[in-house]
Design a protein around this motif. Sequence first.
Motif, PDB file in Angstrom:
ATOM      1  N   SER A  19       2.200 -41.572 -10.245  1.00 28.49           N
ATOM      2  CA  SER A  19       3.914 -40.854 -10.680  1.00 28.49           C
ATOM      3  C   SER A  19       3.504 -39.150 -11.391  1.00 28.49           C
ATOM      4  O   SER A  19       3.703 -38.344 -11.496  1.00 28.49           O
ATOM      5  CB  SER A  19       4.542 -41.549 -11.979  1.00 28.49           C
ATOM      6  N   ALA A  20       2.543 -39.614 -12.441  1.00 28.93           N
ATOM      7  CA  ALA A  20       1.545 -38.250 -13.364  1.00 28.93           C
ATOM      8  C   ALA A  20       1.131 -37.751 -11.952  1.00 28.93           C
ATOM      9  O   ALA A  20       1.597 -36.182 -12.598  1.00 28.93           O
ATOM     10  CB  ALA A  20       0.707 -38.831 -13.854  1.00 28.93           C
ATOM     11  N   GLY A  21       0.192 -38.019 -11.092  1.00 26.75           N
ATOM     12  CA  GLY A  21      -0.289 -36.752  -9.768  1.00 26.75           C
ATOM     13  C   GLY A  21       0.943 -36.489  -9.324  1.00 26.75           C
ATOM     14  O   GLY A  21       0.341 -35.656  -8.845  1.00 26.75           O
TER      15      GLY A  21
ATOM     16  N   PRO B 133      12.116 -30.267 -15.048  1.00 21.89           N
ATOM     17  CA  PRO B 133      12.416 -31.554 -15.815  1.00 21.89           C
ATOM     18  C   PRO B 133      13.197 -31.655 -13.265  1.00 21.89           C
ATOM     19  O   PRO B 133      12.322 -33.192 -13.547  1.00 21.89           O
ATOM     20  CB  PRO B 133      14.032 -30.467 -15.638  1.00 21.89           C
ATOM     21  N   LEU B 134      12.878 -31.183 -12.913  1.00 24.03           N
ATOM     22  CA  LEU B 134      13.101 -31.754 -11.652  1.00 24.03           C
ATOM     23  C   LEU B 134      12.500 -32.503 -10.922  1.00 24.03           C
ATOM     24  O   LEU B 134      11.915 -33.741 -11.005  1.00 24.03           O
ATOM     25  CB  LEU B 134      14.001 -30.969 -10.449  1.00 24.03           C
ATOM     26  N   ALA B 135      11.155 -32.256 -11.412  1.00 26.76           N
ATOM     27  CA  ALA B 135       9.825 -32.566 -10.708  1.00 26.76           C
ATOM     28  C   ALA B 135       9.666 -34.362 -11.577  1.00 26.76           C
ATOM     29  O   ALA B 135       9.415 -34.955 -11.138  1.00 26.76           O
ATOM     30  CB  ALA B 135       8.296 -31.974 -10.839  1.00 26.76           C
ATOM     31  N   LEU B 136      10.373 -33.567 -12.870  1.00 24.44           N
ATOM     32  CA  LEU B 136       9.966 -35.211 -14.139  1.00 24.44           C
ATOM     33  C   LEU B 136      10.646 -36.829 -13.096  1.00 24.44           C
ATOM     34  O   LEU B 136      10.769 -37.473 -13.492  1.00 24.44           O
ATOM     35  CB  LEU B 136      10.582 -34.753 -15.593  1.00 24.44           C
ATOM     36  N   VAL B 137      12.492 -35.678 -13.072  1.00 20.35           N
ATOM     37  CA  VAL B 137      13.028 -36.533 -12.050  1.00 20.35           C
ATOM     38  C   VAL B 137      12.042 -37.934 -11.475  1.00 20.35           C
ATOM     39  O   VAL B 137      12.371 -39.095 -10.858  1.00 20.35           O
ATOM     40  CB  VAL B 137      14.197 -36.009 -12.365  1.00 20.35           C
TER      41      VAL B 137
END
Lengths: 111, 254
Positions: A19-21, B133-137
């Motif tokens: 998920s980090a990648g 934020p969007l990529a984090l979601v």
Amino acid sequence: MLAMLDPKTVLFLAAVLFSAGLYGVLSRSNLIMVLMSLELMLNAVNIALVAFSRHWAGQGNSVLGAHSGQFFTLMVMAVAAAEVGIGLAIIVAVYRRRNTADSEAASELRH
Amino acid sequence: MELQDILFIFCALVSLAGTVILLSQRNAVYALLGLLLAFLGSAGIFQALDAPFVAVSQVLIYAGALAVLFLFVLMFTDTRTSEDRKGLPRAVGSRANFDPAEFDAQTKKKRRKEGELPSALQAALDSIVLPKPLALVVALGFLLCFSFAIFKLPAQYDEFGPLPENYATGLYLPADEGAAPGTPATERVVEYGTTEAVSFTIFEGFPLAFEFVSLLIFAAVLGAVLLARRHLAPTPKAPEAGASAGHGAGHAGH
């Protein structure tokens, strides 16, 4: 105390790294950073594959069944090396043409 | 706690720290160092999972060859984008020669303009990328799905089973020279995860896939050489009339 080295913990670590990648691939605009995050995702998959290999060895599989996960890890490494070679060559070509490695500049695959 | 548990926890923490560095650093070389840390931590995790051959391959291929390849491209080209340049002084951001005196003056000027004290915190904030934020979601959504799937795994995944002493391969060693005739040949056995066991798997189990991967790497090398050739650079407009006329004749049918 609960042993830390169990399949679920290792798989969860692989999921976190994947998920980090994925976050890195989605959030960065520098193409090199995108490629690096992609490598991190492939590496997380390798961790999961080795964990499954160790799991099936513990379940009493034959030599081929127990090691096919490790064999597949080696295949993923080879494919990742090929992918990095091609990807970096594409980045160098984009940089020569557009003078930047921003992914916005490479949104079209033509000159 | 066993030694392998300690190795696993330590290497997992190293991997996660390297990942945080990779995702947060604006400077691509620092980010590459974070990636290197994550790869080395993964090699330790492979070792903790009784896969020494894969661990050594990881260090050789990922931490060795791939990191150097990335570093070469970073050094050959100025690949910083506008988001990476933020926070760097202009003399470093452009491709001008680095002048320490000018760097110092510009840093002071910038700080005076911002009207705040030069602090280590400000410098640290300048060097990292703010989260999107969007990529984090999206990433957290994936993580949630994975966690759910891992949580639903059956009970046999609760712990690793014991490893067998060794595996039978079905291959037999030739009898010793001085052995008495009629001595039964000893069967070759391999331990889990060793180079012998992995090579037995490759060459007895999946030799065709091995050959195809060698073809794939060959094709990738050819493609990389073709793509990175210099003729893809923007060609200057040829002023010579003769040259363009010659080309024009060739392209007249278009």
